[in-house]
Design an enzyme around this catalytic site. Structure first.
Site, PDB file in Angstrom:
ATOM      1  N   GLN A 195      32.008  30.228  48.461  1.00  0.00           N
ATOM      2  CA  GLN A 195      30.749  30.969  48.440  1.00  0.00           C
ATOM      3  C   GLN A 195      30.251  30.984  46.998  1.00  0.00           C
ATOM      4  O   GLN A 195      30.682  31.800  46.186  1.00  0.00           O
ATOM      5  CB  GLN A 195      30.954  32.376  48.977  1.00  0.00           C
ATOM      6  N   ALA A 236      25.892  40.560  55.447  1.00  0.00           N
ATOM      7  CA  ALA A 236      26.631  39.307  55.300  1.00  0.00           C
ATOM      8  C   ALA A 236      25.873  38.304  54.429  1.00  0.00           C
ATOM      9  O   ALA A 236      24.743  38.539  54.001  1.00  0.00           O
ATOM     10  CB  ALA A 236      26.917  38.724  56.676  1.00  0.00           C
ATOM     11  N   HIS A 237      26.530  37.156  54.208  1.00  0.00           N
ATOM     12  CA  HIS A 237      25.970  36.158  53.293  1.00  0.00           C
ATOM     13  C   HIS A 237      24.664  35.561  53.823  1.00  0.00           C
ATOM     14  O   HIS A 237      24.444  35.438  55.014  1.00  0.00           O
ATOM     15  CB  HIS A 237      26.994  35.064  52.978  1.00  0.00           C
ATOM     16  N   ASN A 238      23.797  35.246  52.881  1.00  0.00           N
ATOM     17  CA  ASN A 238      22.511  34.574  53.116  1.00  0.00           C
ATOM     18  C   ASN A 238      21.465  35.449  53.807  1.00  0.00           C
ATOM     19  O   ASN A 238      20.394  34.964  54.167  1.00  0.00           O
ATOM     20  CB  ASN A 238      22.691  33.285  53.941  1.00  0.00           C
TER      21      ASN A 238
END
Length: 345
Positions: A195, A236-238
């Site tokens: 990441q 969460a990511h993005n």
């Protein structure tokens, strides 16, 4: 510090009813107020308490029933009371400078009038703006950028290269920029996807305690201007959160989902990944969002549906056991009648 009711009304842009010279030295709730305090009524549910409160004056909506008490009328008493809190109460004085026990690595740029408490850690190459307060246990990894007038409370962690805008407050124990949950199956197990993105928190955002906002896999997880996030929220990511959103406690938002502006998510809402929620959407507590949501809707339930439909469904649910008994009895009766017809009776 005491101020007359007239002075307070002028500060708020309100109108006095009763004795404008009465002095106010503090603020209190309707139940706990006493002589010399000002209370407020923002929810009509509590209107009857105006008659019994011991406050010297009441801040209320324009045209409200004062029950003979001194009052300030204001079109938005809740907002007005919030402004009064900043007038009557100031934060404790904070020391300025890097205090003993704090660690500041080489190459860090510190702005004017910063306060770095003992136990705080600032990694190499970080850039810290003016009037920033870093409480004990704050950890800023290398390359972090923090804007002006930011407060990071105890044990906040901001991971490498993440960016915090101006006038941001982050409460105790929150983590900004932890690794996103990304793994590629290889047939036998799971391969961790590095990441390498960041988190960008824009201006005027407030984030509660013990939240986690994951860094993007490649680019940026983004919290846009003016958004307010309650405690215990997982982003969460993005993910991209739009401007002036409200995210209430225990919400979970899965990866790569996008929220528009002025979205409200009630407590414990779960949002699936890779979907879009439009502007001006409100989603009720404990709802599950599995697909895209068009703008300007109020939704509730699992899966989400228009709020009024959900209310009707919720009203029917307690009646289902009795309805099942009735249906079973009808099915039995129909079977008996069909049997008689078959016999020609």
């Amino acid at each position: 510090m005491k101020k007359s009711l007239n002075e307070i009304a002028q500060y708020l842009g309100g109108t006095v009813s009763g004795d404008g010279e009465v002095l106010i030295g503090g603020l209190a709730t309707l139940d706990d107020a006493g002589e010399g305090t000002l209370t407020f009524l923002a929810n009509p549910k509590y209107a009857a308490k105006v008659a019994t409160t011991k406050a010297s004056a009441v801040l209320m909506g324009t045209g409200g029933n004062t029950h003979g008490k001194n009052a300030i009328f204001h079109p938005n008493p809740y907002l007005a009371f919030a402004k009064l809190l900043t007038l009557f109460y100031t934060a404790p004085a904070k020391p300025v400078g890097v205090l003993p026990g704090a660690f500041v690595a080489d190459g860090v740029k510190l702005g004017a009038d910063v306060s770095v408490y003992p136990g705080a850690y600032i990694g190499a190459g970080a850039v810290i703006g003016d009037r920033v307060v870093l409480h004990p246990g704050v950890v800023l990894y290398p390359g972090v950028v923090v804007g002006n007038d930011v407060t990071l409370h105890a044990n906040v962690s901001v991971r490498e290269r993440c960016r915090i805008g101006n006038r941001v407050t982050i409460h105790d124990g929150t983590v900004i920029g932890s690794d996103g949950f990304g793994y590629a199956p290889d047939g036998a197990s799971y391969y961790k996807i590095p990441q390498i993105g960041i988190v960008i928190v824009e201006d005027d955002v407030e984030i509660g305690s013990n939240c986690v906002i994951d860094r993007a896999a490649l680019e940026a997880t983004r919290i846009r201007r003016g958004t307010k996030i309650d405690n215990l929220v997982q982003i969460a990511h993005n993910v991209v959160i739009g401007e002036d959103c409200i995210i209430v406690s225990q919400v979970g938002i899965s990866g790569s989902t996008q929220l528009g502006n002025h979205v409200t998510l009630g407590g414990q809402v779960g949002v699936a990944g890779h979907i879009k929620i439009g502007d001006n959407v409100m989603i009720g507590a404990k709802s599950g969002v599995a697909g895209n949501v068009e703008p300007n809707q109020v939704l509730s339930g699992i899966p989400v549906m228009p709020h009024r439909d959900w209310l009707r469904s919720a009203g029917i649910a307690p009646k289902l056991p009795e309805m099942k008994k009735t249906l079973s009895a009808l099915e039995k009766r129909v079977a008996e009648l069909e049997a008689k017809l078959a016999k020609g009776e």
